[in-house]
Design an enzyme around this catalytic site. Sequence first.
Site, PDB file in Angstrom:
ATOM      1  N   LYS A 263     -14.779 -46.394  52.011  1.00 23.10           N
ATOM      2  CA  LYS A 263     -15.629 -47.457  52.545  1.00 23.10           C
ATOM      3  C   LYS A 263     -17.091 -47.166  52.211  1.00 23.10           C
ATOM      4  O   LYS A 263     -17.467 -46.007  52.053  1.00 23.10           O
ATOM      5  CB  LYS A 263     -15.496 -47.512  54.069  1.00 23.10           C
ATOM      6  CG  LYS A 263     -14.195 -48.110  54.577  1.00 23.10           C
ATOM      7  CD  LYS A 263     -14.208 -48.210  56.087  1.00 23.10           C
ATOM      8  CE  LYS A 263     -12.917 -48.807  56.614  1.00 23.10           C
ATOM      9  NZ  LYS A 263     -12.698 -50.199  56.206  1.00 23.10           N
ATOM     10  N   ARG A 337      -1.726 -51.068  58.500  1.00 21.65           N
ATOM     11  CA  ARG A 337      -0.391 -51.647  58.355  1.00 21.65           C
ATOM     12  C   ARG A 337       0.632 -50.587  57.954  1.00 21.65           C
ATOM     13  O   ARG A 337       1.813 -50.722  58.239  1.00 21.65           O
ATOM     14  CB  ARG A 337      -0.435 -52.807  57.355  1.00 21.65           C
ATOM     15  CG  ARG A 337      -0.861 -52.422  55.974  1.00 21.65           C
ATOM     16  CD  ARG A 337      -1.315 -53.608  55.135  1.00 21.65           C
ATOM     17  NE  ARG A 337      -2.684 -54.026  55.446  1.00 21.65           N
ATOM     18  CZ  ARG A 337      -3.306 -55.057  54.871  1.00 21.65           C
ATOM     19  NH1 ARG A 337      -2.676 -55.796  53.976  1.00 21.65           N
ATOM     20  NH2 ARG A 337      -4.540 -55.368  55.205  1.00 21.65           N
TER      21      ARG A 337
END
Length: 496
Positions: A263, A337
């Site tokens: 990120k 996920r």
Amino acid sequence: MNFELKTLSLAAAAAHKCDLLVVLVPEGFLPGSDVLSTMVAHALKQGDLEVKPGKLLQCYAPAGVAARRVVLLGCGAADAHAVRQAMQALAPSFKLPSVKRVALVFGTSAQRGAIGAAVRAVADGSYVYTATKTKAEPRALLRVTLGVPDAGAAQPEFATATAVAAGVEFAREWANRPANHATPTLVANAAKTLAKYPGVQCQVLGPTEVAKLGMGAFLAVAQGSDQPLRLVELRYNGAARTQAPVVLVGKGITFDTGGISLKPAAEMDEMKFDMGGAASVLGVFRALAELRPAINVVGLIPACENMPDGKAVKPGDVVTSMSGQTIEILNTDAEGRLVLCDALTYAARFKPAAVVDIATLTGACVVALGGLRSGLFASDDLLAAQLLSAGDAALDPCWRMPLDDEYAEGLKSNFADMANVAGRAGGSITAAKFLQRFVGDTPWAHLDIAGTAWKGGAAKGATGRPVGLLVHYLLERATVSTVKPKQKTRSRKSVA
Ligand code: BES
Ligand code: MN
Ligand code: ZN
């Protein structure tokens, strides 16, 4: 902090000794002949006070009133929304060192939800984070008295609200703690402390057991971190063993760097909140422990860090999930996920009545809904309706999003059964479609709380959402689902 509920007229409230007395003044306020009524009536008449939510008038030690500070607080229609809005104007007062005892008095009968909103507002406003500060003053507030016309009638709402407040606070506290003070191990230890309450049990699995279960997706996320992963299994048993539980699954990424798909630096610190789903599961169990409703609940928390490292999973790597389905990890930042899919597969062993996962899953959900409503995805209309109405009742709202099968097309992979990301478009929906491949036929819902679990900016901090929504949903289930014993004559044994 202690909450108490009392039947209190305005006349009695005037004699109540405390540091801060808040008199809630609704539209159509009917004054009695007591001193507080007279003050309110005069102030309204002179235009010094308005009933609009949040309008207020401060007084100091008025004659005939035992409280030191008195606030006359307009609360409009006196429903939950208006009371919350009104109380927000007072939030800073609940942190004052000189305010140890507060009383809130509802002159006329409070609307449904108003008492809950008031309790939550005081609890939220008085919370202070101290865990890693050496000079922070802890919460000064010791005792909060809610004065209502009929304490008996208000008792159930009051009990729910105080339990939710305790749960929200537990969730905020754990979500707020920095990642080096809230590692997967420490989060699991926090879950274990909940097992001291009757009806709550906790079991924690580590890397060896998780590997044995075949949770290749969860392991892949954790493999770039020096902190060992934890799989937390909480159980609350309030009903017969034969009653199918609700399983809550909370994303517990204690820090999300993005992994090799790193990120950008700006605001990366906020990724310590990436265990907001896990924190909400802890908070729900804290509330259940207090309320002891007749229902069974399982809480699952896959907890780990998402780090870049020599051992970290790489874009293009293919892993085998516990379900047997293979996943091409095209972006290591879509890690939520991956930990959730194995936990969802694991959830099936409890033969659940419903599965609800809670996750700070996608930035796309923040773009879609902002910070007001959580994203709700559900395979089952009844479950969706229950969660939507629970969110409204708890002032912790969500909004239903679509799950058309066509949204899953972008998850196709040339090298595995599916990829872990689709394109940029509809990112919160494609994430939900990914999860749906791991839930089978069980009624399932997914709450994307990326926009609601914490606030950024000057007021940076965890919100404790969606503990309120989830507790209201579970309590509603407890009241509608009557336990059917197998034989009519047999009495149910009480739990030892
Ligand atoms: N934890 C983030 C989601 C997130 C981002 C929550 C910003 C709140 C604010 C999640 O793990 C993530 O990184 N998601 C990616 C998915 C993408 C790679 C498909 C995202 O949203 O950018
Ligand atoms: Mn991520
Ligand atoms: Zn994440």
